[in-house]
Design an enzyme around this catalytic site. Structure first.
Site, mmCIF file in Angstrom:
data_model
loop_
_atom_site.group_PDB
_atom_site.id
_atom_site.type_symbol
_atom_site.label_atom_id
_atom_site.label_comp_id
_atom_site.label_asym_id
_atom_site.label_seq_id
_atom_site.Cartn_x
_atom_site.Cartn_y
_atom_site.Cartn_z
ATOM 1 N N ARG A 72 -28.160 0.686 27.973
ATOM 2 C CA ARG A 72 -27.338 -0.067 27.013
ATOM 3 C C ARG A 72 -25.873 0.308 27.215
ATOM 4 O O ARG A 72 -24.978 -0.520 27.151
ATOM 5 C CB ARG A 72 -27.766 0.183 25.555
ATOM 6 C CG ARG A 72 -26.762 -0.406 24.558
ATOM 7 C CD ARG A 72 -27.244 -0.543 23.110
ATOM 8 N NE ARG A 72 -28.156 0.464 22.662
ATOM 9 C CZ ARG A 72 -27.828 1.748 22.426
ATOM 10 N NH1 ARG A 72 -26.580 2.162 22.574
ATOM 11 N NH2 ARG A 72 -28.742 2.611 22.049
ATOM 12 N N TYR A 114 -15.622 -25.348 20.979
ATOM 13 C CA TYR A 114 -17.063 -25.396 21.265
ATOM 14 C C TYR A 114 -17.820 -25.195 19.945
ATOM 15 O O TYR A 114 -17.475 -24.310 19.157
ATOM 16 C CB TYR A 114 -17.402 -24.297 22.275
ATOM 17 C CG TYR A 114 -18.874 -24.106 22.498
ATOM 18 C CD1 TYR A 114 -19.617 -25.050 23.205
ATOM 19 C CD2 TYR A 114 -19.533 -22.985 22.009
ATOM 20 C CE1 TYR A 114 -20.975 -24.881 23.401
ATOM 21 C CE2 TYR A 114 -20.890 -22.802 22.208
ATOM 22 C CZ TYR A 114 -21.603 -23.756 22.900
ATOM 23 O OH TYR A 114 -22.946 -23.587 23.101
ATOM 24 N N ASP A 142 -10.804 -19.057 25.991
ATOM 25 C CA ASP A 142 -12.127 -19.374 26.523
ATOM 26 C C ASP A 142 -11.905 -20.198 27.801
ATOM 27 O O ASP A 142 -11.473 -21.346 27.743
ATOM 28 C CB ASP A 142 -12.923 -20.168 25.476
ATOM 29 C CG ASP A 142 -14.352 -20.467 25.915
ATOM 30 O OD1 ASP A 142 -14.588 -20.557 27.139
ATOM 31 O OD2 ASP A 142 -15.220 -20.634 25.030
ATOM 32 N N LYS A 169 -22.352 -21.063 32.503
ATOM 33 C CA LYS A 169 -21.866 -22.333 33.027
ATOM 34 C C LYS A 169 -21.421 -22.174 34.490
ATOM 35 O O LYS A 169 -22.241 -21.862 35.330
ATOM 36 C CB LYS A 169 -20.760 -22.869 32.104
ATOM 37 C CG LYS A 169 -21.083 -22.736 30.605
ATOM 38 C CD LYS A 169 -22.228 -23.617 30.133
ATOM 39 C CE LYS A 169 -22.714 -23.287 28.726
ATOM 40 N NZ LYS A 169 -21.701 -23.259 27.667
HETATM 41 C C1 LIG Z 1 -21.594 -22.672 26.320
HETATM 42 C C2 LIG Z 1 -20.260 -22.295 25.814
HETATM 43 C C3 LIG Z 1 -20.063 -21.171 24.991
HETATM 44 C C4 LIG Z 1 -21.213 -20.321 24.487
HETATM 45 O O1 LIG Z 1 -21.832 -19.627 25.504
HETATM 46 P P1 LIG Z 1 -23.394 -19.236 25.508
HETATM 47 O O2 LIG Z 1 -23.572 -18.578 26.820
HETATM 48 O O3 LIG Z 1 -24.170 -20.503 25.346
HETATM 49 O O4 LIG Z 1 -23.589 -18.319 24.345
HETATM 50 C C5 LIG Z 1 -18.771 -20.850 24.621
HETATM 51 N N1 LIG Z 1 -17.725 -21.593 25.003
HETATM 52 C C6 LIG Z 1 -17.863 -22.691 25.773
HETATM 53 C C7 LIG Z 1 -16.662 -23.487 26.162
HETATM 54 C C8 LIG Z 1 -19.131 -23.082 26.203
HETATM 55 O O5 LIG Z 1 -19.271 -24.181 26.952
#
Ligand SMILES: *Cc1c(COP(=O)(O)O)cnc(C)c1O
Length: 379
Positions: A49, A102, A174, A199
Site C-alpha cells: 500500500r 466531468y 484535469d 482513457k
Molecule cells: C473518466 C474521467 C474521470 C474519472 O476517471 P475514472 O478513472 O473513471 O475514475 C475524470 N475526468 C475525466 C475528464 C474523465 O474522462
C-alpha cells in the site's frame, strides 16, 4: 542529457531489472517485502500500500512525461481527485469547478465534499472574469478540465493559473482529454495535473486507473502521505498494464488526431449533420485558446444530428466499427449519446447537453473504414 517525449514514454522509470536483465519492469505481485533486520526494509519497500516497484515505475514515467517533480498512481481517476481534495481542503474551504466538469468530478464535489464542509462554485472557466468572480477568500483550488466533455471547451491554463496564484489558490488541471502529449499544464503554470489513466494513457480500454502529477515536491509528499493513509492505490498488474499502454502514447495520439481530423472533415460536409464540435475548427468558440496551448486537437469529436434526439440515438445504434459504449481514449472507436448515457444525470441541471448530440472517441482503425461506417449510419 534530456530526452524527447517518445523516448521518455518508453524508458523513464523503466530501466532493465538489475537482477535478471528483464527489459520490461516486472509485475511485482507482492503485498510485503523481506526485511534485512528488524525495521530495516530493503530499498525502502515494506508493504505494497505504501510503495511497490511496478507502481513506482509508472509514477516515474508519468512525472517525466508531464514535466512534474512527483507523480502518484491511484485506483481510478476519481480516487486520485478525492485524495487530492482531502489533502488540500478542510471544512470551510472553497473550490471553483468548471460548469461543464466531468460528471463524476461534479458529483464528488456536489454530493460528497459538500457534506464534509467544502463549498464549491461552478463557473464558466473559459471566461477569466467569471473565474475571478467565483474566487472567494476561502478558495483553495481553481479546478480546470480542458478540453471538456462533450462540448470540448478549452480554458486558458496560463491565465487561470496566474489568477489562482494571485489569490493564493492552487490551479489543478484535469488533462485526461488531451494527454501530456498534446498539452503540458505544468509548463503553463498549473500546480497539479489530474488523469483518468483509464482513457488515453492506458489507451486500450482494459484497465481503470488515475494519477496526480505535481509541480512541487512538497505537495507531492503531502498527497503521498494521504494516499498511504487512505489507501486508494492501484494494484501492480494495473500499474503494469497502464505503463505498457503509456509507451505508445505519442504514436497513438498522432493517429487519433489524424483520424479525428478526417472524421471532422467528413461530418462537416454531411447534410444530416447540423453542427460539428471540434476545437480544431475555426468556428469553435475555444479555437484560439486551443491553438495556443495544444499541440494538436485530439481524438474526441461531437456533432449534432439533423432530426433531433431520435435521429441522434438512431445513428448511435447503427454504427458497426464505432462501438456503442461509454468511456473514451482507447484504440477502438466508440460512439455514444451523452444525453441518455454519460450525461443522463445532468438532465435538468446546468450541465445538461443538447438532445441531438452524438459523441465520438475516434480510434486508430483504418480511417476509411471509420468514414464508411459513419456514412452508412447517417444514411
Ligand atoms: C473518466 C474521467 C474521470 C474519472 O476517471 P475514472 O478513472 O473513471 O475514475 C475524470 N475526468 C475525466 C475528464 C474523465 O474522462
Amino acid at each position: 542529457m534530456t530526452y524527447g517525449f517518445e523516448t521518455l514514454a518508453i524508458h523513464a522509470g523503466q530501466a532493465p531489472d538489475p537482477h535478471t536483465g528483464a527489459v520490461i519492469p516486472p509485475i511485482f505481485q507482492t503485498s510485503t517485502y523481506l526485511q534485512d533486520g528488524v525495521g530495516k526494509p530493503r530499498k525502502g519497500y515494506e508493504y505494497s500500500r505504501s510503495s511497490n516497484p511496478t507502481r513506482d515505475a509508472l509514477q516515474e514515467c508519468l512525472a517525466a512525461l508531464e514535466g512534474g517533480r512527483r507523480a502518484l498512481a491511484f485506483a481510478s481517476g476519481l480516487a486520485a481527485e478525492d485524495t487530492l481534495l482531502r489533502t488540500v481542503c478542510q471544512p470551510g474551504d472553497h473550490v471553483v469547478i468548471p460548469d461543464d466538469a466531468y460528471g463524476g468530478t461534479y458529483r464528488l464535489f456536489a454530493k460528497v465534499a459538500e457534506r464534509w464542509g467544502v463549498d464549491w462554485t461552478a463557473a464558466d472557466v473559459t471566461d477569466i472574469d467569471a473565474v475571478r468572480a467565483a474566487i472567494t477568500a476561502h478558495t483553495r483550488i481553481v479546478w480546470l478540465e480542458t478540453p471538456t466533455n462533450p462540448l470540448l471547451n478549452v480554458a486558458d491554463i496560463a491565465a487561470v493559473a496566474q489568477l489562482a496564484h494571485e489569490r493564493e489558490a492552487l490551479c489543478v488541471v484535469d488533462n485526461t482529454f488531451a494527454s501530456p502529449y498534446l498539452q503540458q499544464p505544468l509548463a503553463l503554470g498549473a500546480d497539479v495535473v489530474v488523469h483518468s489513466t483509464t482513457k488515453y494513457i492506458g489507451g486500450h480500454s482494459d484497465v481503470v486507473g488515475g494519477a496526480l502529477v505535481f509541480a512541487d515536491q512538497e505537495l507531492g509528499a503531502q498527497v503521498e502521505f494521504h494516499q498511504n493513509a487512505m489507501g486508494a492505490i492501484n494494484g501492480p498488474f494495473d500499474a503494469w498494464l497502464t505503463l505498457r499502454g503509456l509507451k505508445t502514447l505519442a504514436v497513438r495520439m498522432d493517429r487519433h488526431c489524424d483520424n479525428a481530423e478526417r472524421v471532422v472533415e467528413f461530418l462537416t460536409r454531411h447534410p444530416r449533420v447540423a453542427q460539428v464540435i471540434y476545437p480544431g475548427l475555426p468556428e469553435h468558440p475555444s479555437h484560439g485558446t486551443a491553438v495556443k496551448q495544444m499541440r494538436r486537437m485530439g481524438g474526441m469529436v461531437s456533432f449534432r444530428v439533423v432530426g433531433g434526439e431520435a435521429a441522434a440515438v438512431d445513428v448511435c445504434e447503427r454504427t458497426k466499427v464505432f462501438l456503442l459504449a461509454e468511456s473514451l481514449g482507447g484504440v477502438e472507436s466508440l460512439i455514444e449519446h451523452p444525453g441518455r448515457m454519460t450525461h443522463l444525470s445532468a438532465a435538468g441541471s446546468p450541465l445538461e447537453v443538447p438532445a441531438d448530440l452524438v459523441r465520438l472517441s475516434v480510434g486508430i482503425e483504418n480511417v476509411d473504414d471509420l468514414l464508411v461506417d459513419l456514412s452508412s449510419a447517417l444514411g
